[in-house]
Write a protein that holds these residues in place. Structure first.
Motif, short mmCIF file in Angstrom:
data_model
loop_
_atom_site.label_atom_id
_atom_site.label_comp_id
_atom_site.label_asym_id
_atom_site.label_seq_id
_atom_site.Cartn_x
_atom_site.Cartn_y
_atom_site.Cartn_z
N THR A 1 9.92 11.62 -7.57
CA THR A 1 8.81 10.68 -7.83
C THR A 1 9.34 9.40 -8.46
O THR A 1 8.94 8.30 -8.07
CB THR A 1 7.75 11.34 -8.74
OG1 THR A 1 7.23 12.49 -8.07
CG2 THR A 1 6.64 10.38 -9.08
N VAL A 2 10.26 9.53 -9.40
CA VAL A 2 10.87 8.34 -10.02
C VAL A 2 11.58 7.51 -8.95
O VAL A 2 11.41 6.29 -8.88
CB VAL A 2 11.85 8.73 -11.14
CG1 VAL A 2 12.69 7.55 -11.61
CG2 VAL A 2 11.11 9.36 -12.32
N ARG A 3 12.34 8.16 -8.09
CA ARG A 3 13.05 7.44 -7.04
C ARG A 3 12.09 6.82 -6.02
O ARG A 3 12.31 5.71 -5.56
CB ARG A 3 14.04 8.37 -6.34
CG ARG A 3 15.22 8.70 -7.25
CD ARG A 3 16.20 9.61 -6.57
NE ARG A 3 17.41 9.71 -7.37
CZ ARG A 3 18.25 10.71 -7.29
NH1 ARG A 3 18.03 11.71 -6.44
NH2 ARG A 3 19.33 10.74 -8.06
N PHE A 4 11.02 7.55 -5.70
CA PHE A 4 10.02 7.01 -4.78
C PHE A 4 9.37 5.76 -5.36
O PHE A 4 9.22 4.74 -4.67
CB PHE A 4 8.95 8.06 -4.45
CG PHE A 4 7.79 7.49 -3.70
CD1 PHE A 4 7.90 7.18 -2.36
CD2 PHE A 4 6.58 7.23 -4.34
CE1 PHE A 4 6.83 6.63 -1.66
CE2 PHE A 4 5.51 6.69 -3.65
CZ PHE A 4 5.64 6.38 -2.30
N GLU B 1 7.69 0.74 2.10
CA GLU B 1 6.37 0.89 2.69
C GLU B 1 5.97 2.34 2.94
O GLU B 1 4.87 2.58 3.39
CB GLU B 1 6.32 0.14 4.03
CG GLU B 1 6.51 -1.35 3.87
CD GLU B 1 5.41 -2.01 3.07
OE1 GLU B 1 4.24 -1.58 3.16
OE2 GLU B 1 5.72 -2.97 2.34
N ARG B 2 6.81 3.29 2.73
CA ARG B 2 6.53 4.67 3.10
C ARG B 2 5.58 5.36 2.13
O ARG B 2 5.59 5.09 0.94
CB ARG B 2 7.82 5.46 3.16
CG ARG B 2 8.75 4.97 4.22
CD ARG B 2 9.96 5.85 4.29
NE ARG B 2 10.84 5.38 5.33
CZ ARG B 2 12.14 5.46 5.30
NH1 ARG B 2 12.73 6.03 4.28
NH2 ARG B 2 12.86 5.01 6.28
N ASN B 3 4.82 6.27 2.67
CA ASN B 3 4.01 7.11 1.78
C ASN B 3 4.92 8.19 1.20
O ASN B 3 6.02 8.41 1.70
CB ASN B 3 2.80 7.67 2.52
CG ASN B 3 3.15 8.73 3.55
OD1 ASN B 3 4.02 9.57 3.34
ND2 ASN B 3 2.47 8.71 4.68
N PRO B 4 4.50 8.88 0.14
CA PRO B 4 5.40 9.82 -0.54
C PRO B 4 5.96 10.93 0.35
O PRO B 4 7.15 11.24 0.26
CB PRO B 4 4.54 10.41 -1.66
CG PRO B 4 3.42 9.46 -1.86
CD PRO B 4 3.22 8.77 -0.55
N LEU B 5 5.14 11.52 1.19
CA LEU B 5 5.65 12.62 2.02
C LEU B 5 6.63 12.13 3.08
O LEU B 5 7.65 12.76 3.34
CB LEU B 5 4.49 13.38 2.68
CG LEU B 5 3.71 14.29 1.75
CD1 LEU B 5 2.55 14.94 2.49
CD2 LEU B 5 4.61 15.35 1.14
N ARG B 6 6.32 10.99 3.68
CA ARG B 6 7.25 10.45 4.68
C ARG B 6 8.55 10.02 4.02
O ARG B 6 9.62 10.13 4.61
CB ARG B 6 6.61 9.27 5.41
CG ARG B 6 5.67 9.77 6.47
CD ARG B 6 5.27 8.77 7.54
NE ARG B 6 5.91 7.49 7.55
CZ ARG B 6 5.29 6.35 7.80
NH1 ARG B 6 4.00 6.35 8.03
NH2 ARG B 6 5.95 5.23 7.83
#
Length: 190
Positions: free
Chosen positions: A29-32, A41-46
């Motif tokens: 999550t921190v890296r995302f 631009e990516r959503n978390p799951l992608r």
């Protein structure tokens, strides 16, 4: 001899595995969030399960997994295996370190609070800079600039904090269950 509040070794490992998975999710999550702040631009799951098409693109956990599997089977893995091996190794790496934390924290006479996870995260981070250069995947730590090291340390501290906190919560839940079970048993037998 174990006190009633101490986990069994198997309970410590199981709680540690669960805590390590939560820690891995927190680290990711921190890296995302960092990549989002940088314009990603990516959503978390992608983002989390982004395809890895070749072994050249595979992150370090995938590279370690590739070496282990190829060393064991004596067969070269195809590029199609890069994504599942990388994903599996990333999550199993976090879970395994969580199990180690569980064994260490579960062995304490007094269950540690979640704050002990933070220094544990730093130990995991420094462990990467010891083992991965030996494997030829990282440079020695002194070859990285301060900014790179600090940027890499942050997610590891988040991993440790989440792992320690979840392990502590699971220990508290166990203590409540043990206390409730004993009270119920005393009431029934009573």
């Amino acid at each position: 001899m174990r006190t009633p509040k101490q986990l069994t070794p198997l309970g410590a490992i199981a709680s540690g595995l669960a805590a390590g998975l939560a820690g891995t999710a927190c680290m990711d999550t921190v890296r995302f969030l960092r990549q989002r702040r940088a314009g990603g631009e990516r959503n978390p799951l992608r983002w989390e399960f982004a395809p890895v098409r070749t072994w050249q693109e595979a992150p370090d956990p995938g590279q370690v997994g590739k070496r282990l599997i190829e060393g064991f089977t004596q067969r070269e893995l195809p590029d199609a295996a890069a994504w599942p091996v990388s994903t599996f190794m990333h999550w199993s790496y976090g879970a395994a370190y969580g199990a180690l934390y569980g064994v260490l924290a579960g062995s304490a006479r007094k269950p540690p609070s979640g704050v002990y996870g933070v220094p544990f995260g730093a130990v995991v981070w420094i462990g990467d800079y010891i083992t991965l250069p030996i494997a030829g995947l990282y440079e020695p730590i002194w070859k990285y600039d301060r900014r790179t090291l600090v940027d890499d340390l942050g997610p590891h501290l988040a991993y440790g904090a989440a792992t320690g906190t979840v392990f502590w919560i699971l220990g508290k839940a166990r203590t409540v269950r043990v206390r409730t079970h004993r009270t119920h048993r005393a009431h029934v037998n009573g």
